[in-house]
Write an enzyme that holds these catalytic residues in place. Structure first.
Site, mmCIF file in Angstrom:
data_model
loop_
_atom_site.group_PDB
_atom_site.id
_atom_site.type_symbol
_atom_site.label_atom_id
_atom_site.label_comp_id
_atom_site.label_asym_id
_atom_site.label_seq_id
_atom_site.Cartn_x
_atom_site.Cartn_y
_atom_site.Cartn_z
ATOM 1 C CE1 TYR A 58 33.488 26.714 47.911
ATOM 2 C CE2 TYR A 58 35.646 25.761 48.198
ATOM 3 C CZ TYR A 58 34.732 26.752 48.475
ATOM 4 O OH TYR A 58 35.096 27.783 49.312
ATOM 5 C CG LEU A 194 45.415 36.044 45.504
ATOM 6 C CD1 LEU A 194 45.965 34.951 44.594
ATOM 7 C CD2 LEU A 194 46.542 36.889 46.082
ATOM 8 C CB ILE A 231 43.237 29.139 51.256
ATOM 9 C CG1 ILE A 231 42.054 30.071 51.601
ATOM 10 C CG2 ILE A 231 43.616 28.297 52.457
ATOM 11 C CD1 ILE A 231 40.774 29.317 52.001
ATOM 12 C CB SER A 234 46.135 29.794 40.584
ATOM 13 O OG SER A 234 46.335 29.959 39.202
ATOM 14 N NE ARG A 239 48.107 34.073 37.038
ATOM 15 C CZ ARG A 239 46.985 34.644 36.588
ATOM 16 N NH1 ARG A 239 45.804 34.137 36.925
ATOM 17 N NH2 ARG A 239 47.047 35.698 35.823
ATOM 18 C CG ASN A 243 49.890 32.462 43.713
ATOM 19 O OD1 ASN A 243 50.482 33.396 43.172
ATOM 20 N ND2 ASN A 243 48.659 32.109 43.375
HETATM 21 N N1 NAP Z 1 34.274 30.364 53.032
HETATM 22 C C1 NAP Z 1 33.852 31.033 51.980
HETATM 23 O O1 NAP Z 1 32.704 31.524 51.930
HETATM 24 C C2 NAP Z 1 34.782 31.221 50.820
HETATM 25 C C3 NAP Z 1 34.469 32.156 49.822
HETATM 26 C C4 NAP Z 1 35.379 32.319 48.774
HETATM 27 C C5 NAP Z 1 36.540 31.564 48.745
HETATM 28 N N2 NAP Z 1 36.806 30.631 49.711
HETATM 29 C C6 NAP Z 1 38.046 29.802 49.667
HETATM 30 O O2 NAP Z 1 39.151 30.670 49.535
HETATM 31 C C7 NAP Z 1 39.884 30.321 48.367
HETATM 32 C C8 NAP Z 1 40.532 31.555 47.781
HETATM 33 O O3 NAP Z 1 39.559 32.507 47.431
HETATM 34 P P1 NAP Z 1 39.134 32.797 45.900
HETATM 35 O O4 NAP Z 1 39.218 31.552 45.108
HETATM 36 O O5 NAP Z 1 37.859 33.535 45.965
HETATM 37 O O6 NAP Z 1 40.166 33.873 45.405
HETATM 38 P P2 NAP Z 1 41.742 34.121 45.398
HETATM 39 O O7 NAP Z 1 42.541 32.908 45.647
HETATM 40 O O8 NAP Z 1 41.962 35.281 46.251
HETATM 41 O O9 NAP Z 1 41.925 34.580 43.890
HETATM 42 C C9 NAP Z 1 41.686 33.704 42.834
HETATM 43 C C10 NAP Z 1 41.728 34.501 41.549
HETATM 44 O O10 NAP Z 1 43.014 35.110 41.401
HETATM 45 C C11 NAP Z 1 43.650 34.608 40.215
HETATM 46 N N3 NAP Z 1 45.067 34.424 40.565
HETATM 47 C C12 NAP Z 1 45.619 33.470 41.346
HETATM 48 N N4 NAP Z 1 46.950 33.666 41.449
HETATM 49 C C13 NAP Z 1 47.244 34.771 40.736
HETATM 50 C C14 NAP Z 1 48.458 35.468 40.457
HETATM 51 N N5 NAP Z 1 49.616 35.059 40.948
HETATM 52 N N6 NAP Z 1 48.391 36.577 39.688
HETATM 53 C C15 NAP Z 1 47.213 37.003 39.181
HETATM 54 N N7 NAP Z 1 46.032 36.388 39.401
HETATM 55 C C16 NAP Z 1 46.048 35.269 40.176
HETATM 56 C C17 NAP Z 1 42.924 33.333 39.858
HETATM 57 O O11 NAP Z 1 42.904 33.112 38.471
HETATM 58 P P3 NAP Z 1 43.537 31.756 37.819
HETATM 59 O O12 NAP Z 1 42.832 30.588 38.435
HETATM 60 O O13 NAP Z 1 43.258 31.915 36.361
HETATM 61 O O14 NAP Z 1 45.002 31.799 38.159
HETATM 62 C C18 NAP Z 1 41.498 33.629 40.348
HETATM 63 O O15 NAP Z 1 40.812 34.392 39.390
HETATM 64 C C19 NAP Z 1 38.829 29.662 47.482
HETATM 65 O O16 NAP Z 1 39.369 28.958 46.399
HETATM 66 C C20 NAP Z 1 38.101 28.839 48.486
HETATM 67 O O17 NAP Z 1 38.835 27.666 48.792
HETATM 68 C C21 NAP Z 1 35.946 30.477 50.755
#
Ligand code: NAP
Length: 267
Positions: A58, A194, A231, A234, A239, A243
């Site tokens: 990251y 999300l 996890i 945002s 948010r 959340n």
């Molecule tokens: N192990 C792996 O391979 C792997 C892969 C992917 C992710 N991860 C981990 O998992 C975490 C979460 O996954 P992710 O980052 O892919 O996605 P996520 O948390 O499911 O979604 C993030 C997205 O949703 C938006 N968002 C957040 N809260 C919201 C709300 N209340 N309403 C509307 N939209 C909202 C964010 O935009 P804004 O930022 O503009 O709010 C961003 O675009 C990552 O950050 C990382 O730590 C691990």
């Protein structure tokens, strides 16, 4: 976040790991870089999150560590996860030591193999076992492993991953996958809950409207009630706070079943 915003009701549920307790709610930090990563980390901790998820790839471990320090929350009160990419297998412990330097800590609470590289992960997993024995990681686990890969590293070392972090949401729900983790005593941690249309799904929106919550809060709550780690990430302070504001309501059993059933619709 305004100073006058009411304090969120942040859940305190944990999953038991072999060597610690993992808060079921954490703050994801993928794709947040530079000062935004430090700011978001500090906001998350000041909002009540006590679990941070980062990774070597990251490129933000330094900023996550800076946000942790700036938040005023004690390091010992925060569960910190980072991950090692499989292409660092030749110098896994050195990679972890660099992560620790960047994060400003002498250990992480959880260190994960970020994804299975080509071939067997057993040699890398042996380095993970060594890191735990050295005290550099309290618990060790994996990410993006299927059940066969979980069993391979476990049977080769007699040490099961404490956690498997995989993509997970109501749209991906699979009771057999959840059961396979439970049977092995491996905590399932979900990511990207999300994304992928979950927040806009009519079934999720309908539950949220009826309960007077946001779709994201419904998704987070659904994980907690399954005992699955979630996890959400945002960049936006409001948010981040909302959340996590899910400690004061429950999804009725019928809603849990209806959300679970979305997984079966993915074919
Ligand atoms: N192990 C792996 O391979 C792997 C892969 C992917 C992710 N991860 C981990 O998992 C975490 C979460 O996954 P992710 O980052 O892919 O996605 P996520 O948390 O499911 O979604 C993030 C997205 O949703 C938006 N968002 C957040 N809260 C919201 C709300 N209340 N309403 C509307 N939209 C909202 C964010 O935009 P804004 O930022 O503009 O709010 C961003 O675009 C990552 O950050 C990382 O730590 C691990």
């Amino acid at each position: 976040m305004s100073d006058s915003a009411p304090a969120p009701h942040v859940p305190t549920d944990t999953a038991a790991l072999p060597h610690g307790a993992m808060p079921l709610l954490g703050f994801g930090t993928w794709q947040i870089k530079g000062h935004e990563a430090a700011d978001a980390t500090a906001v998350a901790l000041q909002s009540g999150y006590r679990h941070l998820d980062t990774a070597t790839v990251y490129g933000n471990e330094g900023e996550v560590g800076a946000g942790l320090e700036r938040s005023g929350v004690a390091r010992d009160d925060v569960f910190v996860t980072t991950k090692c990419p499989p292409n660092r297998a030749d110098d896994a412990i050195g990679t972890l030591r660099r992560s620790l330097d960047l994060l400003g800590t002498d250990h992480v609470d959880l260190w994960l193999i970020h994804w299975p590289g080509g071939g067997s992960q057993v040699d890398l997993w042996r380095s993970f076992v060594e890191a735990r024995e050295l005290g550099l990681a309290r618990d060790i686990g994996v990410s993006n492993f299927d059940v066969a890969a979980l069993d391979e590293v476990t049977s080769a070392t007699d040490v099961a991953p404490a956690v498997n972090q995989i993509e997970w949401s109501p749209l991906l729900f699979d009771a057999a996958v959840l059961d396979a983790h439970r049977e092995r005593g491996i905590v399932l941690e979900g990511y990207s809950a999300l994304r992928g249309g979950t927040l806009e799904h009519p079934a999720v929106v309908s539950v949220a409207e009826r309960l007077g919550r946001t779709p994201a809060q419904v998704i987070v709550r659904w994980h907690l009630q399954h005992g699955v780690v979630v996890i959400p990430k945002s960049r936006q302070a409001e948010r981040i706070r909302r959340n996590a504001d899910v400690g004061d309501f429950e999804l009725p059993a019928d809603d849990m079943s209806a959300l679970d059933a979305l997984g079966g619709q993915q074919g």
